[in-house]
Design a protein around this motif. Structure first.
Motif, PDB file in Angstrom:
ATOM      1  N   LEU A  10      43.809  34.517  50.850  1.00 38.16           N
ATOM      2  CA  LEU A  10      43.788  33.727  49.621  1.00 38.16           C
ATOM      3  C   LEU A  10      44.734  32.531  49.740  1.00 38.16           C
ATOM      4  O   LEU A  10      44.357  31.391  49.410  1.00 38.16           O
ATOM      5  CB  LEU A  10      44.204  34.619  48.444  1.00 38.16           C
TER       6      LEU A  10
ATOM      7  N   VAL B  47      37.127  32.858  45.679  1.00 32.65           N
ATOM      8  CA  VAL B  47      36.677  34.254  45.578  1.00 32.65           C
ATOM      9  C   VAL B  47      36.714  34.924  46.951  1.00 32.65           C
ATOM     10  O   VAL B  47      36.612  34.267  47.983  1.00 32.65           O
ATOM     11  CB  VAL B  47      35.246  34.382  44.980  1.00 32.65           C
ATOM     12  N   ASP B  48      36.842  36.246  46.909  1.00 31.47           N
ATOM     13  CA  ASP B  48      36.731  37.051  48.133  1.00 31.47           C
ATOM     14  C   ASP B  48      36.272  38.445  47.716  1.00 31.47           C
ATOM     15  O   ASP B  48      36.384  38.806  46.544  1.00 31.47           O
ATOM     16  CB  ASP B  48      38.065  37.104  48.883  1.00 31.47           C
ATOM     17  N   ASP B  49      35.768  39.200  48.671  1.00 35.41           N
ATOM     18  CA  ASP B  49      35.340  40.560  48.318  1.00 35.41           C
ATOM     19  C   ASP B  49      36.556  41.435  48.011  1.00 35.41           C
ATOM     20  O   ASP B  49      36.586  42.146  47.012  1.00 35.41           O
ATOM     21  CB  ASP B  49      34.460  41.179  49.418  1.00 35.41           C
TER      22      ASP B  49
ATOM     23  N   ILE C  54      41.011  41.329  48.043  1.00 35.29           N
ATOM     24  CA  ILE C  54      42.288  40.661  48.317  1.00 35.29           C
ATOM     25  C   ILE C  54      43.327  41.761  48.496  1.00 35.29           C
ATOM     26  O   ILE C  54      43.434  42.672  47.670  1.00 35.29           O
ATOM     27  CB  ILE C  54      42.689  39.678  47.200  1.00 35.29           C
TER      28      ILE C  54
ATOM     29  N   CYS D  14      38.339  38.460  42.880  1.00 35.08           N
ATOM     30  CA  CYS D  14      37.802  39.336  43.924  1.00 35.08           C
ATOM     31  C   CYS D  14      37.202  40.567  43.263  1.00 35.08           C
ATOM     32  O   CYS D  14      37.478  40.859  42.091  1.00 35.08           O
ATOM     33  CB  CYS D  14      38.890  39.745  44.913  1.00 35.08           C
TER      34      CYS D  14
ATOM     35  N   THR E 177      35.027  30.392  49.367  1.00 30.61           N
ATOM     36  CA  THR E 177      35.402  31.664  49.995  1.00 30.61           C
ATOM     37  C   THR E 177      35.673  31.446  51.476  1.00 30.61           C
ATOM     38  O   THR E 177      35.529  30.337  51.993  1.00 30.61           O
ATOM     39  CB  THR E 177      34.309  32.732  49.816  1.00 30.61           C
TER      40      THR E 177
ATOM     41  N   TYR F  54      40.196  40.653  38.982  1.00 30.47           N
ATOM     42  CA  TYR F  54      39.443  41.596  39.821  1.00 30.47           C
ATOM     43  C   TYR F  54      38.732  42.642  38.977  1.00 30.47           C
ATOM     44  O   TYR F  54      39.038  42.821  37.796  1.00 30.47           O
ATOM     45  CB  TYR F  54      40.345  42.230  40.880  1.00 30.47           C
TER      46      TYR F  54
ATOM     47  N   GLY G 129      33.136  37.653  52.286  1.00 32.42           N
ATOM     48  CA  GLY G 129      33.097  37.059  50.945  1.00 32.42           C
ATOM     49  C   GLY G 129      31.845  36.231  50.698  1.00 32.42           C
ATOM     50  O   GLY G 129      31.571  35.834  49.557  1.00 32.42           O
TER      51      GLY G 129
END
Ligand SMILES: O=P(O)(O)OC[C@H]1O[C@H](OP(=O)(O)OP(=O)(O)O)[C@H](O)[C@@H]1O
Ligand SMILES: Nc1ncnc2[nH]cnc12
Length: 179
Positions: free
Chosen positions: A136, A126-128, A130, A155, A58, A170, A63
């Motif tokens: 990304l 991964v991210d909280d 996008i 995400c 991340t 997601y 994230g």
């Protein structure tokens, strides 16, 4: 009192504050820092949808709890691309990134101790949230430079254009609010 966007995320009801980010655009601000319940539940729900992987990657900042929790519940290994270089980071490599929430170009760095372990590994990014996908893309660039094999992009909330991308896993869509 400001306005809120109400939604349920992995079974958790939350009110996200509507915040201006430009003269023409507002976002419903999603911050999982400090929210243990949503971190644990979204990590489990996302892992159930993601392919097998060796390491989760991340970008600093928001994230990080999700990435840690997915690694804790799953593959046990995670890497955080940092937004600045610290004295203890050896031989850092960087890429440039401009996300929807920032009006300037930022940098994302990996240090040698991070990227040495990426070669040949199955990487889940991964991210909280996008949104434009710029963060990304920057992470993908870093991971590929070091021989990582990207097996998934995940995400919690996909916002704007990211909602329509078939390569992003997601949990919930998040609208943008045009003035
Ligand atoms: O798809 P994008 O347009 O790149 O937007 C998504 C990125 O924006 C947010 O981070 P932010 O840049 O706000 O930084 P922070 O996590 O350090 O607060 C979010 O956590 C993602 O990393
Ligand atoms: N809605 C949102 N909340 C928090 N961070 C974001 N980054 C991009 N979109 C966001």
């Amino acid at each position: 009192m400001g306005e809120y966007y109400k939604m349920t995320i992995a079974g958790c009801e939350r009110e996200l504050p509507i915040c201006p980010i430009s003269d023409t655009l507002d976002i419903a601000g999603f911050v999982m820092l400090g929210d243990v319940e949503i971190t644990e539940k979204t990590a489990a729900a996302l892992l159930a949808k993601c392919p097998e992987h060796d390491v989760v990657v991340t970008a600093e900042t928001k994230g990080i709890p999700l990435c840690y929790e997915m690694a804790r519940q799953g593959c046990r290994r995670y890497i955080v691309a940092r937004k600045s270089v610290k004295a203890y980071m050896r031989n850092p490599i960087h890429v440039e990134v401009k996300s929807i929430t920032t009006d300037h170009v930022q940098k994302l760095y990996l240090a040698e101790d991070d990227y040495r372990g990426l070669n040949g590994k199955r990487v889940l990014i991964v991210d909280d949230v996008i949104s434009t996908g710029e963060s990304l893309a920057a992470m993908e660039d870093l991971v590929r430079q070091f021989g990582g094999n990207i097996v998934g992009r995940a995400c919690v909330l996909a916002e704007g254009d990211a909602k329509d991308r078939e390569d992003i896993i997601y949990l919930e869509p998040l609208p943008l609010f045009f003035k």
